[in-house]
Design an enzyme around this catalytic site. Structure first.
Site, mmCIF file in Angstrom:
data_model
loop_
_atom_site.group_PDB
_atom_site.id
_atom_site.type_symbol
_atom_site.label_atom_id
_atom_site.label_comp_id
_atom_site.label_asym_id
_atom_site.label_seq_id
_atom_site.Cartn_x
_atom_site.Cartn_y
_atom_site.Cartn_z
ATOM 1 N N HIS A 84 0.831 -1.207 0.000
ATOM 2 C CA HIS A 84 0.000 0.000 0.000
ATOM 3 C C HIS A 84 0.866 1.258 0.000
ATOM 4 C CE1 HIS A 84 -3.839 -2.115 1.758
ATOM 5 N NE2 HIS A 84 -3.249 -2.809 0.808
ATOM 6 N N ASP A 95 -4.670 -8.000 -5.141
ATOM 7 C CA ASP A 95 -4.434 -6.938 -4.157
ATOM 8 C C ASP A 95 -3.431 -5.925 -4.684
ATOM 9 O OD1 ASP A 95 -1.882 -8.023 -3.789
ATOM 10 O OD2 ASP A 95 -2.422 -9.106 -1.963
HETATM 11 O O1 T3D Z 1 0.831 -11.418 1.917
HETATM 12 C C1 T3D Z 1 0.973 -11.144 0.737
HETATM 13 O O2 T3D Z 1 2.100 -10.981 0.312
HETATM 14 C C2 T3D Z 1 -0.177 -11.027 -0.177
HETATM 15 C C3 T3D Z 1 0.249 -10.487 -1.468
HETATM 16 C C4 T3D Z 1 0.229 -11.246 -2.586
HETATM 17 C C5 T3D Z 1 0.633 -10.629 -3.836
HETATM 18 C C6 T3D Z 1 1.029 -11.599 -4.932
HETATM 19 O O3 T3D Z 1 1.843 -11.197 -5.718
HETATM 20 S S1 T3D Z 1 0.310 -13.115 -5.051
HETATM 21 C C7 T3D Z 1 0.993 -13.779 -6.544
HETATM 22 C C8 T3D Z 1 2.402 -14.251 -6.346
HETATM 23 N N1 T3D Z 1 3.027 -14.594 -7.598
HETATM 24 C C9 T3D Z 1 2.778 -15.747 -8.218
HETATM 25 O O4 T3D Z 1 1.965 -16.548 -7.819
HETATM 26 C C10 T3D Z 1 3.603 -16.040 -9.445
HETATM 27 C C11 T3D Z 1 4.498 -17.242 -9.196
HETATM 28 N N2 T3D Z 1 5.380 -17.474 -10.317
HETATM 29 C C12 T3D Z 1 4.952 -18.064 -11.438
HETATM 30 O O5 T3D Z 1 3.817 -18.432 -11.625
HETATM 31 C C13 T3D Z 1 5.996 -18.222 -12.501
HETATM 32 O O6 T3D Z 1 7.259 -18.145 -11.922
HETATM 33 C C14 T3D Z 1 5.852 -17.149 -13.615
HETATM 34 C C15 T3D Z 1 4.616 -17.419 -14.467
HETATM 35 C C16 T3D Z 1 5.794 -15.736 -13.040
HETATM 36 C C17 T3D Z 1 7.110 -17.235 -14.535
HETATM 37 O O7 T3D Z 1 7.276 -18.563 -14.976
HETATM 38 P P1 T3D Z 1 8.638 -18.993 -15.660
HETATM 39 O O8 T3D Z 1 8.468 -20.413 -16.109
HETATM 40 O O9 T3D Z 1 9.004 -17.987 -16.691
HETATM 41 O O10 T3D Z 1 9.771 -18.896 -14.504
HETATM 42 P P2 T3D Z 1 9.990 -19.901 -13.276
HETATM 43 O O11 T3D Z 1 10.952 -20.975 -13.674
HETATM 44 O O12 T3D Z 1 8.683 -20.326 -12.715
HETATM 45 O O13 T3D Z 1 10.711 -18.933 -12.194
HETATM 46 C C18 T3D Z 1 12.104 -18.647 -12.251
HETATM 47 C C19 T3D Z 1 12.626 -18.624 -10.821
HETATM 48 O O14 T3D Z 1 11.934 -17.606 -10.097
HETATM 49 C C20 T3D Z 1 12.325 -19.931 -10.084
HETATM 50 O O15 T3D Z 1 13.351 -20.098 -9.142
HETATM 51 P P3 T3D Z 1 14.406 -21.350 -9.282
HETATM 52 O O16 T3D Z 1 13.601 -22.591 -9.350
HETATM 53 O O17 T3D Z 1 15.116 -21.069 -10.592
HETATM 54 O O18 T3D Z 1 15.272 -21.211 -8.083
HETATM 55 C C21 T3D Z 1 11.040 -19.603 -9.359
HETATM 56 O O19 T3D Z 1 10.830 -20.409 -8.218
HETATM 57 C C22 T3D Z 1 11.294 -18.164 -8.968
HETATM 58 N N3 T3D Z 1 10.034 -17.459 -8.724
HETATM 59 C C23 T3D Z 1 9.110 -17.099 -9.637
HETATM 60 N N4 T3D Z 1 8.100 -16.474 -9.041
HETATM 61 C C24 T3D Z 1 8.397 -16.437 -7.732
HETATM 62 C C25 T3D Z 1 9.630 -17.046 -7.524
HETATM 63 N N5 T3D Z 1 10.182 -17.172 -6.305
HETATM 64 C C26 T3D Z 1 9.478 -16.661 -5.280
HETATM 65 N N6 T3D Z 1 8.282 -16.060 -5.418
HETATM 66 C C27 T3D Z 1 7.709 -15.914 -6.625
HETATM 67 N N7 T3D Z 1 6.529 -15.254 -6.740
#
Ligand code: T3D
Length: 255
Positions: free
Chosen positions: A82, A137
Site C-alpha cells: 500500500h 491486491d
Molecule cells: O501477503 C501477501 O504478500 C499477499 C500479497 C500477494 C501478492 C502476490 O503477488 S500473489 C501472486 C504471487 N506470484 C505468483 O503466484 C507467481 C508465481 N510465479 C509463477 O507463476 C511463474 O514463476 C511465472 C509465471 C511468473 C514465470 O514462470 P517462468 O516459467 O518464466 O519462470 P519460473 O521458472 O517459474 O521462475 C524462475 C525462478 O523464479 C524460479 O526459481 P528457481 O527454481 O530457478 O530457483 C522460481 O521459483 C522463482 N520465482 C518465480 N516467481 C516467484 C519465484 N520465487 C518466489 N516467489 C515468486 N513469486
C-alpha cells in the site's frame, strides 16, 4: 548488490527491482528499497520516474517462499504494497512502468499503478493471485478495473491465463511494445522526453484523470477550471506561449 537500485540521469530517476534469480519477487528488502526510492523520487529535481526489473522479469509478485512469515496478511499489505502504490499515485510527476519481462501478481499491480506502461516484446502478464487462491491486491482490483473494464478484468483475473504482450497492447494494458534489445534505449528516450515536459501540467493532468473516473461532469469541469488556473500561473505556461510566438521549441523548467 542491493535488491532495489536507483539511478539518476538528468531529471529521470530509474528504479530497478534487482532480484533477477527470483524474477524480482517482492521480499522485505525489495519493499524497503522501493519505499526509499519512491521517497527520493519526490525530489523536485526528478521530473520523471521509471520502474523496471533486472534480468528477464519485471516482477513475479510476492515472494512465495516468504508467505510463511506473513502473519496477518492484511497488515503486511498495509505496511508494504500500500505504501508503494500510494507513493506512486501521489507523485506529482509521471511514473513509467518499463515492463521488461515476466509481470505477475503484485508485480502486475505495481505496473498498473504506474501512469504509463511500456513493454519489451519479451514481456508477458500473469494474474498470479487466483493461482494461489488469493484476490487481486496491491491495487489490482482498482487499477485493472479502470484499465480493462470490469468484464475483461474479472474474466482474466479469475482465469490465471498468461497474456501475451501483443494481447496486452490490444487490450490497452500497455501502450507500446518494443523489441527487447531496443527497449532500454526506447524507455530512456521516452522518460527523457517526459522529464523535459511541463511537469506541473503533467502532474495536474495525472490528478484530473484519476478524479475523472468517479466524478460528475459538473465537478470535473470545476476541477479542470481550478487546475488550469494553477497551470496558467507556471513559468512553463509563459515559456510555452513565448516559444510558440518565437517559433522555437519550448524549454520547460518544471516550474
Ligand atoms: O501477503 C501477501 O504478500 C499477499 C500479497 C500477494 C501478492 C502476490 O503477488 S500473489 C501472486 C504471487 N506470484 C505468483 O503466484 C507467481 C508465481 N510465479 C509463477 O507463476 C511463474 O514463476 C511465472 C509465471 C511468473 C514465470 O514462470 P517462468 O516459467 O518464466 O519462470 P519460473 O521458472 O517459474 O521462475 C524462475 C525462478 O523464479 C524460479 O526459481 P528457481 O527454481 O530457478 O530457483 C522460481 O521459483 C522463482 N520465482 C518465480 N516467481 C516467484 C519465484 N520465487 C518466489 N516467489 C515468486 N513469486
Amino acid at each position: 548488490m542491493a535488491e532495489v537500485e536507483t539511478t539518476r540521469d538528468g531529471a529521470v530517476q530509474t528504479i530497478t527491482l534487482n532480484r533477477p534469480d527470483k524474477l524480482n519477487a517482492f521480499n522485505r528488502a525489495v519493499h524497503e528499497g522501493l519505499h526509499a526510492a519512491l521517497e527520493d523520487a519526490r525530489d523536485p529535481a526528478v521530473r520523471a520516474v521509471v520502474i523496471t526489473g533486472a534480468g528477464r522479469g519485471f516482477s513475479a509478485g510476492q515472494d512465495l517462499t516468504e508467505f510463511g512469515e506473513a502473519g496477518d496478511i492484511g497488515q503486511m499489505l498495509r505496511a508494504t504494497y500500500h505504501v508503494t502504490v500510494l507513493a506512486i499515485h501521489s507523485l506529482e510527476k509521471p511514473v513509467i512502468a518499463a515492463v521488461n519481462g515476466v509481470c505477475a501478481g503484485a508485480g502486475l499491480s505495481l505496473a498498473c499503478a504506474c501512469d504509463i506502461r511500456l513493454a519489451s516484446d519479451a514481456a508477458f502478464f500473469v494474474p498470479g493471485f487466483v493461482g494461489i487462491g488469493l484476490i487481486p491486491d496491491s491495487g489490482g482490483s482498482y487499477f485493472l478495473q479502470r484499465l480493462l473494464g470490469t468484464p475483461r478484468a474479472f474474466e482474466w483475473m479469475t482465469s490465471n491465463r498468461r497474456l501475451t504482450v501483443e494481447d496486452a497492447q490490444a487490450w490497452g494494458l500497455v501502450s507500446e511494445v518494443v523489441a527487447a534489445d531496443e527497449f532500454p534505449a526506447f524507455v530512456a528516450e521516452r522518460a527523457a522526453e517526459l522529464s523535459a515536459g511541463p511537469t506541473r501540467s503533467i502532474a495536474l493532468t495525472k490528478r484530473l484523470y484519476d478524479e475523472a473516473a468517479t466524478s460528475t461532469l459538473e465537478d470535473q469541469l470545476e476541477r479542470e477550471a481550478e487546475a488550469q488556473t494553477e497551470a496558467a500561473q507556471t513559468e512553463d505556461f509563459r515559456e510555452g506561449v513565448a516559444a510558440f510566438g518565437e517559433k522555437r521549441a519550448p524549454r520547460f523548467s518544471g516550474r
